[in-house]
Design an enzyme around this catalytic site. Structure first.
Site, PDB file in Angstrom:
ATOM      1  N   GLY A  73       0.819  -1.576  -0.376  1.00 61.39           N
ATOM      2  CA  GLY A  73      -0.237  -0.581   0.000  1.00 61.39           C
ATOM      3  C   GLY A  73       0.977   1.252   0.402  1.00 61.39           C
ATOM      4  O   GLY A  73       2.123   1.592  -0.337  1.00 61.39           O
ATOM      5  N   SER A  74       0.024   2.286   0.799  1.00 61.31           N
ATOM      6  CA  SER A  74       0.904   3.514   0.790  1.00 61.31           C
ATOM      7  C   SER A  74       2.299   3.503   1.416  1.00 61.31           C
ATOM      8  O   SER A  74       3.110   4.694   0.814  1.00 61.31           O
ATOM      9  CB  SER A  74       0.229   4.766   0.997  1.00 61.31           C
ATOM     10  OG  SER A  74      -1.174   4.844  -0.042  1.00 61.31           O
ATOM     11  N   THR A  75       2.359   2.927   2.472  1.00 63.58           N
ATOM     12  CA  THR A  75       4.027   1.926   2.330  1.00 63.58           C
ATOM     13  C   THR A  75       4.826   2.554   1.662  1.00 63.58           C
ATOM     14  O   THR A  75       6.023   3.440   1.839  1.00 63.58           O
ATOM     15  CB  THR A  75       4.278   1.085   3.600  1.00 63.58           C
ATOM     16  OG1 THR A  75       4.114   0.254   2.953  1.00 63.58           O
ATOM     17  CG2 THR A  75       3.773   1.550   4.864  1.00 63.58           C
ATOM     18  N   PHE A  76       4.778   1.783   0.429  1.00 63.61           N
ATOM     19  CA  PHE A  76       5.564   2.043  -0.653  1.00 63.61           C
ATOM     20  C   PHE A  76       5.875   3.484  -0.879  1.00 63.61           C
ATOM     21  O   PHE A  76       6.438   3.514  -2.384  1.00 63.61           O
ATOM     22  CB  PHE A  76       5.309   0.667  -2.162  1.00 63.61           C
ATOM     23  CG  PHE A  76       5.839   0.322  -3.226  1.00 63.61           C
ATOM     24  CD1 PHE A  76       7.253  -0.580  -2.386  1.00 63.61           C
ATOM     25  CD2 PHE A  76       6.500   1.405  -4.370  1.00 63.61           C
ATOM     26  CE1 PHE A  76       7.679  -0.556  -3.979  1.00 63.61           C
ATOM     27  CE2 PHE A  76       6.948   0.781  -5.538  1.00 63.61           C
ATOM     28  CZ  PHE A  76       7.515  -0.246  -4.815  1.00 63.61           C
ATOM     29  N   LYS A  77       5.593   4.144  -0.926  1.00 59.12           N
ATOM     30  CA  LYS A  77       5.048   5.707  -1.296  1.00 59.12           C
ATOM     31  C   LYS A  77       6.533   6.225  -1.496  1.00 59.12           C
ATOM     32  O   LYS A  77       6.946   7.190  -1.540  1.00 59.12           O
ATOM     33  CB  LYS A  77       4.075   6.347  -0.873  1.00 59.12           C
ATOM     34  CG  LYS A  77       2.827   6.009  -2.048  1.00 59.12           C
ATOM     35  CD  LYS A  77       1.511   6.780  -1.038  1.00 59.12           C
ATOM     36  CE  LYS A  77       0.600   6.544  -2.063  1.00 59.12           C
ATOM     37  NZ  LYS A  77      -0.757   7.113  -1.660  1.00 59.12           N
TER      38      LYS A  77
END
Length: 486
Positions: free
Chosen positions: A217-221
């Site tokens: 999810g957005s941790t990959f941002k």
């Protein structure tokens, strides 16, 4: 000598030679296989007839061998078994071994090459042979905080010391009691194992490092932001597109922002602002703009698609293969969806690398191995894995992550008097009808990082479909950080 006697002598000589050859084959070449054969009771009695070394956390044995009144002489006993089971694993007569029990078996059993002098000394002095103690890197308070924070929810927590790679906490839920698997009642131990294998919640899997990996999810941002900054074409204050919806290339499908919200009325915002509020459309466009090669190289620089041992084997986190990645897939990858998958350990390693000035350290669980007389047999030295990003990029990412916790999606991770840098994530999975996984990763103190942590709560935990990483997982990360900082 007449012919019949010569024939008998020749046959006798051949029989002696055959006996010598077969004996040599059995005693020399087949000896390791015979010793390892689980049907060889003599080997089992020998293994259990000496005290296996303890597994130790902060001076306390969490696994040790206790004398018992049966032919095996010693039985493994686990203190706080469920709390530490994902790390210790189990050592069982009928079910084999897992975790540290398996990975460090040579030391725990006393058969490691490093212990040859100890074995000779025991032989000469008549001392009863014993295994070595294995001292772990775990912080007991952080382990307990992670356990308590997850509560009855399914998920995992990993905490790392950024400067060394020491793993300070590793919790996976649901867990199990390894004592029932170590029982010398073989029927009961076998039944207990079968029940755990058949359990739909998979308690035997260490979700922190193995099993089915998760969409980050957005941790990959953080990875997408790092790739942009490392390219030299972007700064934290660079203005990027942030539309209300993102139109996937060559598709009628569109990507909305979380909850259908608007990132900015103007349709654009700075890179730092996009990370602070976790704007999906901005990062989807950014991933396509920087390109597949740059994003893949950055993911690999943080450890994706790389084998790892801690010393247990870690399931590699994955960035999608080129053949499976068109522009729409690249856009999804940029926000940690599609075919990107990660372990909680990988997410913690990403934060730890940023915290450590861009230098990613080898994570490890075993600190010291000591002989029975407490001499140091082995001491793990911190080792650099790779330079994930430049120190300048790491500093910029830190400031951006501070904004997430101070004013963005991660305010629930705030700690009075401590600057926490973090990133939330809410990851869709399966066919999209399941409740989202809730992620949070962080490190602190931002100016002198002592701990980096990653938390995942499967299917939104207690909040179900209403869950976000910032509401469900951030408080758990905060509790673990506070436990480490004392």
């Amino acid at each position: 000598m007449n012919v019949p006697i010569r024939r008998v002598a020749t046959i006798a000589l051949l029989m002696v030679l055959a006996l010598m050859v077969s004996t040599t084959i059995i005693q020399v070449f087949r000896a390791p296989d015979i010793s390892a054969d689980p049907r060889n009771k003599r080997t089992i009695y020998e293994q259990y007839g000496r005290a296996r070394g303890p597994i130790v956390v902060e001076g306390d044995s969490i696994a040790k061998s206790e004398p018992v009144d049966d032919p095996y002489q010693y039985q493994r006993e686990y203190t706080d078994g469920e709390l530490y089971a994902p790390v210790t694993g189990f050592y069982s007569l009928v079910n084999g071994s897992t975790g540290i029990e398996a990975a460090e078996d040579d030391y725990l059993s006393g058969t490691a090459d490093d212990l040859w002098f100890t074995r000779i000394k025991d032989l000469l002095t008549g001392n009863t042979p014993q295994g070595s103690s294995v001292e772990l890197t775990l912080n007991a308070a952080a382990q307990q905080a992670a356990w308590d924070g997850l509560g009855d929810q399914v998920g995992a927590v990993v905490a790392i010391e950024p400067a060394t790679g020491k793993i300070l906490a590793m919790v996976s839920k649901p867990s199990y009691d390894p004592n029932v698997l170590a029982d010398h009642d073989l029927g009961a131990a076998s039944d207990s194992y079968s029940a755990l294998v058949d359990d739909d919640t998979d308690p035997l899997i260490n979700r922190a490092i193995a099993g089915d990996t998760y969409p980050p999810g957005s941790t990959f941002k953080l990875v997408t932001s790092a790739a942009a900054l490392e390219s030299g074409d972007y700064e934290p204050d660079t203005v990027i597109p942030a539309p209300d919806v993102y139109q996937y290339p060559n598709s009628t499908a569109v990507l909305p922002n979380f909850g259908g919200e608007q990132c900015d009325p103007s349709g654009e915002q700075t890179l730092a602002e996009a990370l602070e509020i976790s704007c999906n459309t901005a990062f989807a466009e950014l991933a396509v703009a920087i390109g597949e090669d740059a994003l893949r190289e950055q993911a690999e620089a943080f450890g994706y698609d790389t084998d790892l041992s801690i010393p247990m084997t870690v399931t590699p986190s994955r960035f999608p293969a080129t053949d499976d990645l068109d522009e729409a897939g690249l856009a999804r990858a940029g926000i940690g969806q599609g075919d990107v998958f990660a372990t909680p350990l990988e997410i913690a390693m990403t934060s730890a690398a940023i915290a450590n000035g861009g230098e990613q350290m080898q994570p490890y669980l075993v600190d010291t191995v000591r002989s029975p007389d407490l001499d140091v047999v082995s001491q793990t030295a911190p080792q650099t894995l790779r330079q994930s990003v430049s120190s300048e990029t790491a500093s910029e990412l830190t400031e951006m992550m501070l904004g997430v916790v101070e004013d963005g999606t991660g305010t629930a991770a705030q700690i009075s008097g401590v600057e926490v840098a973090g990133k939330s994530g809410t990851a869709q999975h399966g066919d999209g009808t399941e409740n989202p996984h809730a992620w949070f990763t962080a490190f602190a103190p931002a100016d002198n990082p002592q701990v980096a942590v990653a938390v995942i709560v499967e299917d939104g935990g207690s909040q179900g479909s209403e869950a976000t990483g910032g509401s469900v997982s951030a408080p758990i990360a905060s509790a673990v950080i506070q436990a480490v900082l004392g």
